[in-house]
Scaffold this motif. Sequence first.
Motif, mmCIF file in Angstrom:
data_model
loop_
_atom_site.group_PDB
_atom_site.id
_atom_site.type_symbol
_atom_site.label_atom_id
_atom_site.label_comp_id
_atom_site.label_asym_id
_atom_site.label_seq_id
_atom_site.Cartn_x
_atom_site.Cartn_y
_atom_site.Cartn_z
ATOM 1 N N GLN A 119 0.829 -1.201 0.000
ATOM 2 C CA GLN A 119 0.000 0.000 0.000
ATOM 3 C C GLN A 119 0.865 1.252 0.000
ATOM 4 O O GLN A 119 0.584 2.214 -0.722
ATOM 5 C CB GLN A 119 -0.931 -0.020 1.222
ATOM 6 N N LYS A 120 1.910 1.247 0.798
ATOM 7 C CA LYS A 120 2.816 2.397 0.863
ATOM 8 C C LYS A 120 3.508 2.620 -0.483
ATOM 9 O O LYS A 120 3.574 3.744 -0.986
ATOM 10 C CB LYS A 120 3.850 2.186 1.961
ATOM 11 N N HIS A 121 4.023 1.539 -1.072
ATOM 12 C CA HIS A 121 4.682 1.660 -2.371
ATOM 13 C C HIS A 121 3.720 2.185 -3.441
ATOM 14 O O HIS A 121 4.075 3.084 -4.220
ATOM 15 C CB HIS A 121 5.236 0.310 -2.824
ATOM 16 N N LEU A 122 2.517 1.645 -3.474
ATOM 17 C CA LEU A 122 1.552 2.068 -4.488
ATOM 18 C C LEU A 122 1.212 3.544 -4.335
ATOM 19 O O LEU A 122 1.122 4.287 -5.313
ATOM 20 C CB LEU A 122 0.274 1.227 -4.406
ATOM 21 N N GLN A 123 1.020 3.970 -3.100
ATOM 22 C CA GLN A 123 0.667 5.359 -2.887
ATOM 23 C C GLN A 123 1.820 6.284 -3.285
ATOM 24 O O GLN A 123 1.610 7.354 -3.843
ATOM 25 C CB GLN A 123 0.270 5.588 -1.431
ATOM 26 N N GLU A 124 3.038 5.856 -3.048
ATOM 27 C CA GLU A 124 4.207 6.647 -3.450
ATOM 28 C C GLU A 124 4.384 6.663 -4.966
ATOM 29 O O GLU A 124 4.786 7.674 -5.545
ATOM 30 C CB GLU A 124 5.461 6.104 -2.774
ATOM 31 N N ILE A 125 4.088 5.547 -5.622
ATOM 32 C CA ILE A 125 4.238 5.464 -7.080
ATOM 33 C C ILE A 125 3.153 6.278 -7.790
ATOM 34 O O ILE A 125 3.420 7.020 -8.735
ATOM 35 C CB ILE A 125 4.200 3.995 -7.550
ATOM 36 N N LEU A 126 1.920 6.136 -7.324
ATOM 37 C CA LEU A 126 0.797 6.785 -8.000
ATOM 38 C C LEU A 126 0.576 8.217 -7.535
ATOM 39 O O LEU A 126 -0.012 9.022 -8.249
ATOM 40 C CB LEU A 126 -0.475 5.969 -7.774
ATOM 41 N N LYS A 127 0.992 8.516 -6.305
ATOM 42 C CA LYS A 127 0.913 9.859 -5.724
ATOM 43 C C LYS A 127 -0.514 10.390 -5.652
ATOM 44 O O LYS A 127 -0.787 11.572 -5.875
ATOM 45 C CB LYS A 127 1.850 10.815 -6.480
ATOM 46 N N VAL A 128 -1.428 9.494 -5.376
ATOM 47 C CA VAL A 128 -2.816 9.842 -5.073
ATOM 48 C C VAL A 128 -3.244 8.998 -3.880
ATOM 49 O O VAL A 128 -2.657 7.949 -3.596
ATOM 50 C CB VAL A 128 -3.769 9.562 -6.254
ATOM 51 N N GLU A 129 -4.262 9.464 -3.186
ATOM 52 C CA GLU A 129 -4.826 8.620 -2.131
ATOM 53 C C GLU A 129 -5.660 7.543 -2.792
ATOM 54 O O GLU A 129 -6.608 7.837 -3.528
ATOM 55 C CB GLU A 129 -5.672 9.448 -1.157
ATOM 56 N N LEU A 130 -5.324 6.322 -2.557
ATOM 57 C CA LEU A 130 -5.976 5.208 -3.243
ATOM 58 C C LEU A 130 -7.394 5.003 -2.718
ATOM 59 O O LEU A 130 -7.668 5.237 -1.540
ATOM 60 C CB LEU A 130 -5.162 3.927 -3.036
ATOM 61 N N PRO A 131 -8.299 4.552 -3.582
ATOM 62 C CA PRO A 131 -9.659 4.276 -3.127
ATOM 63 C C PRO A 131 -9.659 3.224 -2.018
ATOM 64 O O PRO A 131 -8.954 2.220 -2.100
ATOM 65 C CB PRO A 131 -10.342 3.742 -4.391
ATOM 66 N N ASN A 132 -10.434 3.477 -0.976
ATOM 67 C CA ASN A 132 -10.557 2.498 0.105
ATOM 68 C C ASN A 132 -11.547 1.415 -0.316
ATOM 69 O O ASN A 132 -12.741 1.487 -0.006
ATOM 70 C CB ASN A 132 -11.024 3.178 1.395
ATOM 71 N N THR A 133 -11.064 0.471 -1.062
ATOM 72 C CA THR A 133 -11.934 -0.578 -1.590
ATOM 73 C C THR A 133 -11.372 -1.949 -1.246
ATOM 74 O O THR A 133 -10.174 -2.116 -1.024
ATOM 75 C CB THR A 133 -12.048 -0.489 -3.125
ATOM 76 N N THR A 134 -12.277 -2.914 -1.190
ATOM 77 C CA THR A 134 -11.878 -4.305 -1.059
ATOM 78 C C THR A 134 -12.296 -5.028 -2.330
ATOM 79 O O THR A 134 -13.484 -5.086 -2.660
ATOM 80 C CB THR A 134 -12.547 -4.975 0.152
ATOM 81 N N SER A 135 -11.320 -5.517 -3.067
ATOM 82 C CA SER A 135 -11.605 -6.251 -4.296
ATOM 83 C C SER A 135 -11.715 -7.739 -3.985
ATOM 84 O O SER A 135 -10.911 -8.282 -3.229
ATOM 85 C CB SER A 135 -10.494 -6.020 -5.332
ATOM 86 N N THR A 136 -12.708 -8.370 -4.564
ATOM 87 C CA THR A 136 -12.868 -9.816 -4.414
ATOM 88 C C THR A 136 -12.010 -10.522 -5.447
ATOM 89 O O THR A 136 -12.078 -10.205 -6.643
ATOM 90 C CB THR A 136 -14.338 -10.231 -4.595
ATOM 91 N N VAL A 137 -11.178 -11.452 -4.986
ATOM 92 C CA VAL A 137 -10.318 -12.222 -5.878
ATOM 93 C C VAL A 137 -10.834 -13.651 -5.926
ATOM 94 O O VAL A 137 -10.797 -14.374 -4.924
ATOM 95 C CB VAL A 137 -8.852 -12.219 -5.398
ATOM 96 N N PHE A 138 -11.355 -14.064 -7.086
ATOM 97 C CA PHE A 138 -11.755 -15.445 -7.274
ATOM 98 C C PHE A 138 -10.521 -16.239 -7.692
ATOM 99 O O PHE A 138 -9.947 -16.006 -8.754
ATOM 100 C CB PHE A 138 -12.863 -15.567 -8.318
ATOM 101 N N VAL A 139 -10.120 -17.154 -6.830
ATOM 102 C CA VAL A 139 -8.859 -17.875 -7.002
ATOM 103 C C VAL A 139 -9.080 -19.125 -7.835
ATOM 104 O O VAL A 139 -10.029 -19.888 -7.599
ATOM 105 C CB VAL A 139 -8.278 -18.260 -5.620
ATOM 106 N N ILE A 140 -8.202 -19.346 -8.814
ATOM 107 C CA ILE A 140 -8.171 -20.601 -9.558
ATOM 108 C C ILE A 140 -6.812 -21.251 -9.332
ATOM 109 O O ILE A 140 -5.856 -20.593 -8.938
ATOM 110 C CB ILE A 140 -8.420 -20.389 -11.063
ATOM 111 N N GLU A 141 -6.729 -22.538 -9.549
ATOM 112 C CA GLU A 141 -5.492 -23.270 -9.284
ATOM 113 C C GLU A 141 -4.367 -22.730 -10.158
ATOM 114 O O GLU A 141 -4.558 -22.440 -11.339
ATOM 115 C CB GLU A 141 -5.710 -24.759 -9.547
ATOM 116 N N ARG A 142 -3.193 -22.574 -9.559
ATOM 117 C CA ARG A 142 -2.120 -21.824 -10.229
ATOM 118 C C ARG A 142 -1.663 -22.461 -11.539
ATOM 119 O O ARG A 142 -1.237 -21.760 -12.453
ATOM 120 C CB ARG A 142 -0.940 -21.654 -9.268
ATOM 121 N N SER A 143 -1.739 -23.795 -11.652
ATOM 122 C CA SER A 143 -1.246 -24.434 -12.874
ATOM 123 C C SER A 143 -2.152 -24.166 -14.073
ATOM 124 O O SER A 143 -1.705 -24.230 -15.218
ATOM 125 C CB SER A 143 -1.108 -25.951 -12.661
#
Length: 256
Positions: A119-143
């Motif tokens: 989060q710290k790196h992203l905020q420093e790279i983008l230089k904006v306050e990031l949206p306070n959101t929770t993204s849902t990640v649907f996980v599939i098997e890595r292979s």
Amino acid sequence: MQERFSFSDRISSVDFKFEINKGQLIYSALLGKKHEKYFSAAIKNYSKDYASAYMLFEDPRMVFLDDNYKTSISQASENLKDMFAAFEKTTEFKELLTKTEEYKIWLEKEWEQKKEEIQKHLQEILKVELPNTTSTVFVIERSIGGGSYLGNNIIYWGHTEDWSNYSLVYLCHEYLHTFLSNGDLEHAVIELATDNELRIRLNGKGEYFKADGEKVGHQHLLDLEKNIYRRWLAYLDNPEKNIFRFIEEIKTDSPF
């Protein structure tokens, strides 16, 4: 002049919620781009046993050749439901689900351990306050492999760790699609920000456009990224600019 972003401001709470969606997992196994590489001949035969379901996904134009296409679509839909139900009972699916659950646990631990740093790196790279959101990640098997932003703060993800922090970097890549538009320029900037700059910061080493000797990012964006690379480095050093202003300036100066 745009107000300078203060890094003393509160770090935004970017977050991911990891889930397994059986429908997505079964689709990836039976109909996804890489399914033929990972499943036995018996599973491949599903393409014969459930031909109308496969046709609906692989070449939907064929469904509409028949004047009774509404009936064909309905039959294909029922065929798809039958195929998913049959596969869910197989040993292959049970093994796939177990591996996916293990991968999900690993992803959750990786994210929890490193999310504040990211989060710290992203905020420093983008230089904006990031949206306070929770993204849902649907996980599939890595292979099986795959990753994309599906809209509505939903991400589809599973991949081998081709280099250190691979999954976390690309989850952040998909996250940036939640608030940056999806043109080639925006996509190229996302890759500069995450595939490259974030990767190098997290790993404490590395170079742009390559990781462990392999090219990084989408090849069709590589020339564009290299064309704006020098301006990108200047942007990172300029506290007066944020990611939106950088993109707008590139658009103003170039025919994107």
